[in-house]
Design a protein around this motif. Sequence first.
Motif, PDB file in Angstrom:
ATOM      1  N   ALA A   1      91.160  32.579 100.980  1.00 59.04           N
ATOM      2  CA  ALA A   1      90.830  32.095  99.388  1.00 59.04           C
ATOM      3  C   ALA A   1      92.072  30.990  99.304  1.00 59.04           C
ATOM      4  N   ARG A   2      93.363  31.226  99.562  1.00 61.20           N
ATOM      5  CA  ARG A   2      94.333  30.180  99.608  1.00 61.20           C
ATOM      6  C   ARG A   2      93.903  28.887 100.018  1.00 61.20           C
ATOM      7  N   THR A   3      93.416  28.901 101.418  1.00 59.67           N
ATOM      8  CA  THR A   3      93.132  27.835 102.048  1.00 59.67           C
ATOM      9  C   THR A   3      91.872  26.858 101.354  1.00 59.67           C
ATOM     10  N   GLU A   4      90.805  27.627 101.045  1.00 59.38           N
ATOM     11  CA  GLU A   4      89.630  27.357 100.067  1.00 59.38           C
ATOM     12  C   GLU A   4      90.085  26.689  98.943  1.00 59.38           C
ATOM     13  N   LEU A   5      91.244  27.341  98.046  1.00 59.38           N
ATOM     14  CA  LEU A   5      91.666  26.640  97.030  1.00 59.38           C
ATOM     15  C   LEU A   5      92.563  25.174  97.311  1.00 59.38           C
ATOM     16  N   GLN A   6      93.234  25.578  98.243  1.00 60.21           N
ATOM     17  CA  GLN A   6      93.910  24.235  98.649  1.00 60.21           C
ATOM     18  C   GLN A   6      92.908  22.941  98.894  1.00 60.21           C
ATOM     19  N   ILE A   7      91.869  23.233  99.535  1.00 60.31           N
ATOM     20  CA  ILE A   7      90.854  22.303  99.837  1.00 60.31           C
ATOM     21  C   ILE A   7      90.161  21.783  98.638  1.00 60.31           C
ATOM     22  N   ALA A   8      89.964  22.824  97.692  1.00 59.65           N
ATOM     23  CA  ALA A   8      89.162  22.423  96.388  1.00 59.65           C
ATOM     24  C   ALA A   8      90.130  21.473  95.579  1.00 59.65           C
ATOM     25  N   GLU A   9      91.398  21.819  95.521  1.00 52.74           N
ATOM     26  CA  GLU A   9      92.367  21.029  94.739  1.00 52.74           C
ATOM     27  C   GLU A   9      92.417  19.492  95.460  1.00 52.74           C
ATOM     28  N   GLN A  10      92.468  19.610  96.795  1.00 54.11           N
ATOM     29  CA  GLN A  10      92.429  17.999  97.306  1.00 54.11           C
ATOM     30  C   GLN A  10      91.406  17.320  96.972  1.00 54.11           C
ATOM     31  N   GLY A  11      90.175  18.146  97.000  1.00 56.83           N
ATOM     32  CA  GLY A  11      88.904  17.095  96.689  1.00 56.83           C
ATOM     33  C   GLY A  11      88.861  16.879  95.192  1.00 56.83           C
ATOM     34  N   GLN A  12      89.306  17.790  94.311  1.00 60.17           N
ATOM     35  CA  GLN A  12      89.614  17.269  92.873  1.00 60.17           C
ATOM     36  C   GLN A  12      90.454  16.188  92.810  1.00 60.17           C
ATOM     37  N   ILE A  13      91.861  16.170  93.562  1.00 64.41           N
ATOM     38  CA  ILE A  13      92.682  15.010  93.422  1.00 64.41           C
ATOM     39  C   ILE A  13      91.974  13.812  93.981  1.00 64.41           C
ATOM     40  N   THR A  14      91.133  13.768  95.191  1.00 62.64           N
ATOM     41  CA  THR A  14      90.549  12.714  95.571  1.00 62.64           C
ATOM     42  C   THR A  14      89.355  12.056  94.683  1.00 62.64           C
ATOM     43  N   ASN A  15      88.716  13.095  93.879  1.00 63.26           N
ATOM     44  CA  ASN A  15      87.605  12.461  92.995  1.00 63.26           C
ATOM     45  C   ASN A  15      88.516  11.855  91.873  1.00 63.26           C
ATOM     46  N   ARG A  16      89.564  12.485  91.493  1.00 63.50           N
ATOM     47  CA  ARG A  16      90.382  11.953  90.412  1.00 63.50           C
ATOM     48  C   ARG A  16      90.711  10.499  90.645  1.00 63.50           C
ATOM     49  N   PHE A  17      91.208  10.593  92.078  1.00 58.46           N
ATOM     50  CA  PHE A  17      91.892   9.232  92.321  1.00 58.46           C
ATOM     51  C   PHE A  17      90.615   8.099  92.391  1.00 58.46           C
ATOM     52  N   ASN A  18      89.502   8.456  92.996  1.00 56.82           N
ATOM     53  CA  ASN A  18      88.664   7.389  92.981  1.00 56.82           C
ATOM     54  C   ASN A  18      88.089   6.918  91.708  1.00 56.82           C
ATOM     55  N   ALA A  19      87.887   7.824  90.907  1.00 54.78           N
ATOM     56  CA  ALA A  19      87.644   7.335  89.420  1.00 54.78           C
ATOM     57  C   ALA A  19      88.601   6.616  88.753  1.00 54.78           C
ATOM     58  N   ALA A  20      89.988   6.926  89.085  1.00 53.08           N
ATOM     59  CA  ALA A  20      90.882   6.074  88.441  1.00 53.08           C
ATOM     60  C   ALA A  20      91.149   4.707  88.888  1.00 53.08           C
ATOM     61  N   VAL A  21      90.787   4.596  90.292  1.00 52.47           N
ATOM     62  CA  VAL A  21      90.835   3.290  90.813  1.00 52.47           C
ATOM     63  C   VAL A  21      89.612   2.391  90.231  1.00 52.47           C
ATOM     64  N   GLN A  22      88.647   3.032  90.125  1.00 47.85           N
ATOM     65  CA  GLN A  22      87.266   2.423  89.515  1.00 47.85           C
ATOM     66  C   GLN A  22      87.595   1.786  88.297  1.00 47.85           C
ATOM     67  N   ASN A  23      88.196   2.770  87.536  1.00 47.99           N
ATOM     68  CA  ASN A  23      88.596   2.432  86.253  1.00 47.99           C
ATOM     69  C   ASN A  23      89.494   1.103  85.919  1.00 47.99           C
ATOM     70  N   LEU A  24      90.311   0.984  87.119  1.00 42.74           N
ATOM     71  CA  LEU A  24      91.255  -0.023  87.004  1.00 42.74           C
ATOM     72  C   LEU A  24      90.384  -1.241  87.067  1.00 42.74           C
ATOM     73  N   GLY A  25      89.177  -1.581  87.384  1.00 38.53           N
ATOM     74  CA  GLY A  25      88.197  -2.584  87.606  1.00 38.53           C
ATOM     75  C   GLY A  25      87.430  -2.958  86.304  1.00 38.53           C
ATOM     76  N   SER A  26      87.618  -2.155  85.504  1.00 41.04           N
ATOM     77  CA  SER A  26      86.867  -2.219  84.111  1.00 41.04           C
ATOM     78  C   SER A  26      87.246  -3.471  83.329  1.00 41.04           C
ATOM     79  N   GLN A  27      86.079  -3.836  82.677  1.00 40.70           N
ATOM     80  CA  GLN A  27      86.228  -5.071  81.837  1.00 40.70           C
ATOM     81  C   GLN A  27      86.845  -4.559  80.466  1.00 40.70           C
ATOM     82  N   SER A  28      86.769  -3.363  80.210  1.00 39.02           N
ATOM     83  CA  SER A  28      87.307  -2.782  78.997  1.00 39.02           C
ATOM     84  C   SER A  28      88.929  -2.220  79.344  1.00 39.02           C
ATOM     85  N   VAL A  29      89.800  -2.752  78.366  1.00 35.49           N
ATOM     86  CA  VAL A  29      91.078  -2.464  78.402  1.00 35.49           C
ATOM     87  C   VAL A  29      91.497  -0.920  78.255  1.00 35.49           C
TER      88      VAL A  29
END
Length: 354
Positions: free
Chosen positions: A17-45
């Motif tokens: 369960a701990r391993t699965e939780l860590q994998i889920a957390e890393q997946g969430q961070i990856t998703n957050r990371f990708n979304a944040a980087v995409q937002n940097l390229g937005s035309q909206s400040v």
Amino acid sequence: MTALVALLFTWMSVGQARTELQIAEQGQITNRFNAAVQNLGSQSVDVRFGGIYALQRIMQDSSRDQPAIVEILCAFVRQNARVPAGGFDKINVDDLVDGRKDPPPTDITAVMNVLRKRSPERDRDVYLQLSGAELRHLGLAGVSRRANLSDADLRAADLTGDLRESYFTDANLSHAWVQKADLTRAYFGWATLDNILMTRTKLVHADFTEANLRDADLSGGPDPNDLTGAVFFGTDIRDAVLDGAKMTGAIFVEADLSGADLIGANLHGARLSAADKRLEDVLHAETDADATLRNADLTEADLTDADLRGVDLSGADLTRADLRGAKLNGVKLTGATTTGVRGLSRSLLSQTKS
């Protein structure tokens, strides 16, 4: 046995369960990371702001991702606040000093604030690559050591903090404000530092090769700057204020010190040799009686072949200094300490106290 089997099964289940939780957390961070980087390229400040502060939160939650985030934020600054290809923008001096008529972009300000507030020890081997960036009026306090600020526009910027071993090659630091900074071994080759104000700053072994320090204030006032071992090769130091600065072992080669104020400067062991230093202009006694080397510490200084005509060295410490071949017509040595000095005639020695 049944209890032991149950305990082992429970332990394995918790571990899984701990391993699965860590994998889920890393997946969430990856998703957050990708979304944040995409937002940097937005035309909206506003969207870009969201991306910037999302990356800051990820840095706080995941130290392993900080080096990559630092590189991304630096790339964002270089891409969106770049010095024009034609060179630094021409700005009225009053507007440059005031800052309200020339404010930096809000998203660039936000990125620099995020970089200043991070924990530099998590950067590992990554250091800030901000070469060619427009950073006028911005604060770099806490940005971290070994930053690459070559070709950057740092006019009226705040360079307070640890910037050891940073590169400022060809950067423009005109009217910048430096207080309590550590710029040990920083490189300022060919940089523009005219009218810069430095107080309580450590510049040990800093290199100012071919830099422009005209009208710069490097004295430090009541808290002298430490320029021990600094290199001034071909540096333009005309009309700069260096009085009281600690310059033990500083090296001046072909530097133009015309009109510079060195009253009380500690030049212990400094190298000021060679006639092309034009030291008769450095301390131009004819035009400004206060621009002198009075009370300067020139212990063991190399002044061979220097042009010291008309220079006021009253009260200076010339212990074991080498003045062989120097031009000394009209030099003032009242009260100077000359123990072990080489190259002084008896008539000049008679002016001194030893």
